[in-house]
Design a protein around this motif. Structure first.
Motif, mmCIF file in Angstrom:
data_model
loop_
_atom_site.group_PDB
_atom_site.id
_atom_site.type_symbol
_atom_site.label_atom_id
_atom_site.label_comp_id
_atom_site.label_asym_id
_atom_site.label_seq_id
_atom_site.Cartn_x
_atom_site.Cartn_y
_atom_site.Cartn_z
ATOM 1 N N TRP A 31 0.824 -1.211 0.000
ATOM 2 C CA TRP A 31 0.000 0.000 0.000
ATOM 3 C C TRP A 31 0.858 1.261 0.000
ATOM 4 O O TRP A 31 0.526 2.252 -0.647
ATOM 5 N N GLY A 32 1.958 1.217 0.707
ATOM 6 C CA GLY A 32 2.875 2.360 0.691
ATOM 7 C C GLY A 32 3.437 2.604 -0.694
ATOM 8 O O GLY A 32 3.535 3.744 -1.154
ATOM 9 N N LEU A 35 0.515 3.974 -3.025
ATOM 10 C CA LEU A 35 0.201 5.384 -2.761
ATOM 11 C C LEU A 35 1.323 6.302 -3.228
ATOM 12 O O LEU A 35 1.058 7.368 -3.810
ATOM 13 N N THR A 36 2.559 5.927 -3.007
ATOM 14 C CA THR A 36 3.683 6.739 -3.477
ATOM 15 C C THR A 36 3.691 6.813 -4.999
ATOM 16 O O THR A 36 3.918 7.883 -5.582
ATOM 17 N N LEU A 38 1.089 6.527 -7.020
ATOM 18 C CA LEU A 38 -0.036 7.364 -7.455
ATOM 19 C C LEU A 38 0.268 8.851 -7.261
ATOM 20 O O LEU A 38 -0.067 9.677 -8.119
ATOM 21 N N ILE A 39 0.902 9.187 -6.155
ATOM 22 C CA ILE A 39 1.263 10.588 -5.928
ATOM 23 C C ILE A 39 2.260 11.042 -6.989
ATOM 24 O O ILE A 39 2.165 12.156 -7.515
#
Length: 115
Positions: A31-32, A35-36, A38-39
């Protein structure tokens, strides 16, 4: 009974666990990473959009300057002056800059590509 349980409870709360985690094996996980990633994608898209908008503003400013120069040239022609008396015969203007296509050379060499 409560008095005997309080010291045992206090020891249990303050004791260090036998196993400590290894900081080298702790990771943000999948998940980390997601999310990274996607950012990062959002930031890249924002930068591309900003560059596109800045380029559009620069093109519009260039077109406005060109239209203004054509309007002033037309006013000079209508007023009886076909050329600026300060322009030299060899294609340079009064400042010594070379003319291109009948207009003075820009002060900077950064020109966007012609479309």
């Amino acid at each position: 009974m409560i008095a005997a349980a309080l010291p045992a409870l206090a020891r249990a709360a303050t004791e260090q666990p036998d196993e400590e985690f290894d900081p080298n094996t702790v990771t943000p996980g999948v998940w980390g990473f997601v999310l990274t990633f996607l950012i990062m994608v959002v930031v890249v898209l924002l930068v591309l959009d900003m560059v596109r908008r800045i380029r559009r503003v620069n093109y519009r400013a260039e077109v406005r300057e060109q239209l203004e120069a054509e309007r002033l040239e037309q006013e000079l022609i209508d007023g009886g002056l076909e050329r600026d008396p300060l322009d030299d015969v060899d294609g340079t203007d009064a400042t010594g800059r070379r003319q291109r296509d009948g207009r003075p050379a820009a002060s900077d060499d950064d020109e966007p590509p012609a479309r």
